[in-house]
Design an enzyme around this catalytic site. Structure first.
Site, PDB file in Angstrom:
ATOM      1  N   ASN A   1      -5.025   1.481   3.168  1.00 51.44           N
ATOM      2  CA  ASN A   1      -6.401   1.077   3.493  1.00 51.44           C
ATOM      3  C   ASN A   1      -6.627  -0.306   2.882  1.00 51.44           C
ATOM      4  O   ASN A   1      -6.808  -0.431   1.682  1.00 51.44           O
ATOM      5  CB  ASN A   1      -7.379   2.106   2.898  1.00 51.44           C
ATOM      6  CG  ASN A   1      -8.834   1.665   3.036  1.00 51.44           C
ATOM      7  OD1 ASN A   1      -9.150   0.764   3.821  1.00 51.44           O
ATOM      8  ND2 ASN A   1      -9.714   2.303   2.274  1.00 51.44           N
TER       9      ASN A   1
ATOM     10  N   LYS B   1      -9.102  -2.209   3.244  1.00 53.74           N
ATOM     11  CA  LYS B   1     -10.537  -2.481   3.003  1.00 53.74           C
ATOM     12  C   LYS B   1     -10.895  -3.872   3.562  1.00 53.74           C
ATOM     13  O   LYS B   1     -10.307  -4.300   4.549  1.00 53.74           O
ATOM     14  CB  LYS B   1     -10.873  -2.371   1.519  1.00 53.74           C
ATOM     15  CG  LYS B   1     -10.318  -1.085   0.894  1.00 53.74           C
ATOM     16  CD  LYS B   1     -10.884  -0.796  -0.441  1.00 53.74           C
ATOM     17  CE  LYS B   1     -10.174   0.381  -1.058  1.00 53.74           C
ATOM     18  NZ  LYS B   1     -10.851   0.929  -2.195  1.00 53.74           N
TER      19      LYS B   1
ATOM     20  N   HIS C   1     -14.842   7.507   4.185  1.00 54.08           N
ATOM     21  CA  HIS C   1     -14.371   6.959   2.906  1.00 54.08           C
ATOM     22  C   HIS C   1     -15.552   6.900   1.941  1.00 54.08           C
ATOM     23  O   HIS C   1     -16.688   6.643   2.354  1.00 54.08           O
ATOM     24  CB  HIS C   1     -13.784   5.559   3.130  1.00 54.08           C
ATOM     25  CG  HIS C   1     -13.081   5.036   1.922  1.00 54.08           C
ATOM     26  ND1 HIS C   1     -13.757   4.489   0.867  1.00 54.08           N
ATOM     27  CD2 HIS C   1     -11.766   4.996   1.595  1.00 54.08           C
ATOM     28  CE1 HIS C   1     -12.882   4.131  -0.066  1.00 54.08           C
ATOM     29  NE2 HIS C   1     -11.661   4.432   0.355  1.00 54.08           N
TER      30      HIS C   1
ATOM     31  N   GLU D   1     -16.579   4.732  -0.003  1.00 52.56           N
ATOM     32  CA  GLU D   1     -17.343   3.468   0.039  1.00 52.56           C
ATOM     33  C   GLU D   1     -18.310   3.465   1.219  1.00 52.56           C
ATOM     34  O   GLU D   1     -19.403   2.905   1.140  1.00 52.56           O
ATOM     35  CB  GLU D   1     -16.362   2.271   0.092  1.00 52.56           C
ATOM     36  CG  GLU D   1     -15.670   2.084  -1.248  1.00 52.56           C
ATOM     37  CD  GLU D   1     -14.288   1.454  -1.174  1.00 52.56           C
ATOM     38  OE1 GLU D   1     -13.931   0.873  -0.132  1.00 52.56           O
ATOM     39  OE2 GLU D   1     -13.546   1.568  -2.174  1.00 52.56           O
TER      40      GLU D   1
ATOM     41  N   GLU E   1      -9.906  12.002  -2.300  1.00 48.11           N
ATOM     42  CA  GLU E   1     -10.007  10.781  -3.088  1.00 48.11           C
ATOM     43  C   GLU E   1     -11.118  10.925  -4.128  1.00 48.11           C
ATOM     44  O   GLU E   1     -12.300  10.696  -3.809  1.00 48.11           O
ATOM     45  CB  GLU E   1     -10.332   9.591  -2.180  1.00 48.11           C
ATOM     46  CG  GLU E   1      -9.299   9.355  -1.106  1.00 48.11           C
ATOM     47  CD  GLU E   1      -9.305   7.899  -0.650  1.00 48.11           C
ATOM     48  OE1 GLU E   1      -8.257   7.273  -0.734  1.00 48.11           O
ATOM     49  OE2 GLU E   1     -10.368   7.405  -0.248  1.00 48.11           O
TER      50      GLU E   1
ATOM     51  N   GLY F   1      -9.835   2.539  -7.051  1.00 45.26           N
ATOM     52  CA  GLY F   1      -9.929   1.149  -7.494  1.00 45.26           C
ATOM     53  C   GLY F   1     -10.187   0.996  -8.982  1.00 45.26           C
ATOM     54  O   GLY F   1     -10.492  -0.104  -9.454  1.00 45.26           O
TER      55      GLY F   1
ATOM     56  N   SER G   1      -6.067   5.031  -6.964  1.00 44.89           N
ATOM     57  CA  SER G   1      -5.156   4.324  -7.870  1.00 44.89           C
ATOM     58  C   SER G   1      -3.730   4.876  -7.819  1.00 44.89           C
ATOM     59  O   SER G   1      -3.040   4.961  -8.843  1.00 44.89           O
ATOM     60  CB  SER G   1      -5.702   4.340  -9.299  1.00 44.89           C
ATOM     61  OG  SER G   1      -6.948   3.678  -9.353  1.00 44.89           O
TER      62      SER G   1
ATOM     63  N   GLY H   1      -5.151   2.206  -1.482  1.00 47.82           N
ATOM     64  CA  GLY H   1      -5.998   1.029  -1.364  1.00 47.82           C
ATOM     65  C   GLY H   1      -5.283  -0.198  -1.905  1.00 47.82           C
ATOM     66  O   GLY H   1      -4.441  -0.805  -1.244  1.00 47.82           O
ATOM     67  N   GLY H   2      -5.609  -0.564  -3.140  1.00 50.39           N
ATOM     68  CA  GLY H   2      -5.109  -1.795  -3.751  1.00 50.39           C
ATOM     69  C   GLY H   2      -3.613  -2.013  -3.590  1.00 50.39           C
ATOM     70  O   GLY H   2      -3.168  -3.114  -3.221  1.00 50.39           O
TER      71      GLY H   2
HETATM   72  C1  PEP Z   1      -8.909   3.891  -1.224  1.00 48.88           C
HETATM   73  O1  PEP Z   1      -9.780   3.042  -1.144  1.00 48.88           O
HETATM   74  O2  PEP Z   1      -8.759   4.692  -0.289  1.00 48.88           O
HETATM   75  C2  PEP Z   1      -8.095   3.935  -2.438  1.00 48.88           C
HETATM   76  C3  PEP Z   1      -7.408   4.999  -2.679  1.00 48.88           C
HETATM   77  O3  PEP Z   1      -8.134   2.804  -3.242  1.00 48.88           O
HETATM   78  P1  PEP Z   1      -7.199   2.508  -4.511  1.00 48.88           P
HETATM   79  O4  PEP Z   1      -5.808   2.940  -4.156  1.00 48.88           O
HETATM   80  O5  PEP Z   1      -7.308   1.037  -4.729  1.00 48.88           O
HETATM   81  O6  PEP Z   1      -7.741   3.312  -5.638  1.00 48.88           O
END
Ligand code: PEP
Length: 255
Positions: free
Chosen positions: A9, A11, A101, A103, A173, A179, A218, A239-240
């Protein structure tokens, strides 16, 4: 055996040119390796056409990377300025759409009823929803994580028919891990994934055994193998770490 899936993802990150570089690097890595996992990238809407063409151009009997979107409209079409419909995503050869999600829930007020509309539109257009659930830190501190996640599933997924539920991927999640650099332990993830499967089974029976449940929060090269070793963790929503081809590839190789 259930499908193994690693989805990135992105983002609201990368320009189109940066996204192209990222996917070019990733394609080179993934094509040369024998990965057990299905690989999905979910770039911003603006990148989908370009990235979609890139991943399809490398088709050699196998498409190494599948295309997903991060959201879609809850209406099929019409006067909804700025929205992107499920049909539009389908026309760009998207196969997956992330729905709900945290967010989107937190910053855009998405709730069970609007998420259900989106989920149905994604399925009706022949794509697979990646439906996200997860508790906030306060919920976990109050030991309400199972209640919260159970309710998120019941209010949306319980409204589906079995034939539609079959098409869903769930992503757990925990919001406190997204994040933040703070990851759920593999035991915490496994416990919640087993609980999610049980909740799905209460309504849909044996079907629950074939639903992939991804972990997100994460997840990185250093913890992916431990998380993925758990029997109910069928992969990750990343994500990141999906913004680095090398890190994302190391996560893909963690099965
Ligand atoms: C996400 O936004 O779906 C996510 C898991 O982010 P991160 O891996 O950065 O925590």
């Amino acid at each position: 055996m259930r499908r193994k899936i690693v989805a990135g993802n992105w983002k609201m990150n990368t320009t189109v040119a940066e996204g192209e570089t990222l996917v070019k690097e990733l394609l080179e890595l993934v094509e040369e390796s024998d990965t057990a996992a299905e690989v999905i990238v979910c770039p911003p809407f603006t990148h989908l056409d370009t990235i979609g063409r890139m991943v399809r151009a490398n088709y050699d009997g196998k498409q190494y990377i599948q295309l997903g979107a991060q959201n879609c409209a809850g209406q099929p079409s019409g006067a909804f300025t700025g929205e992107v419909s499920a049909l539009m995503l389908k026309s760009l050869s998207c196969k997956y759409v992330i729905i709900g999600h945290s967010e989107r829930r937190e910053y855009f007020g998405e709730t069970g009823s609007s998420l259900f509309q989106k989920l149905i539109l994604v399925i009706q257009n022949g794509m697979t929803p990646i439906f996200c659930v997860g508790e906030k830190l306060k919920d976990r501190e109050e030991k309400r994580e199972y209640e919260i996640v159970g309710d998120q599933i019941k209010e949306v997924l319980y409204q589906l028919k079995g034939a539609d539920m079959e098409k869903v991927i769930i992503a757990y999640e925990p919001v406190w891990a997204i994040g933040t650099g703070r990851t759920a332990t593999s035991e915490q993830a496994e416990e919640m994934h087993a609980f999610i499967r049980k909740i799905v089974s209460d309504k849909f029976g044996k079907l629950s055994q074939q639903i992939p449940i991804l972990y997100g929060g994460s997840c990185k090269p250093s913890n992916a193998a431990e998380l993925f070793s758990k029997s109910n963790v069928d992969g990750g929503l990343i994500g990141g770490a999906s913004l680095s081809s090398e890190d994302f590839f190391r996560i893909i190789k963690s099965f």
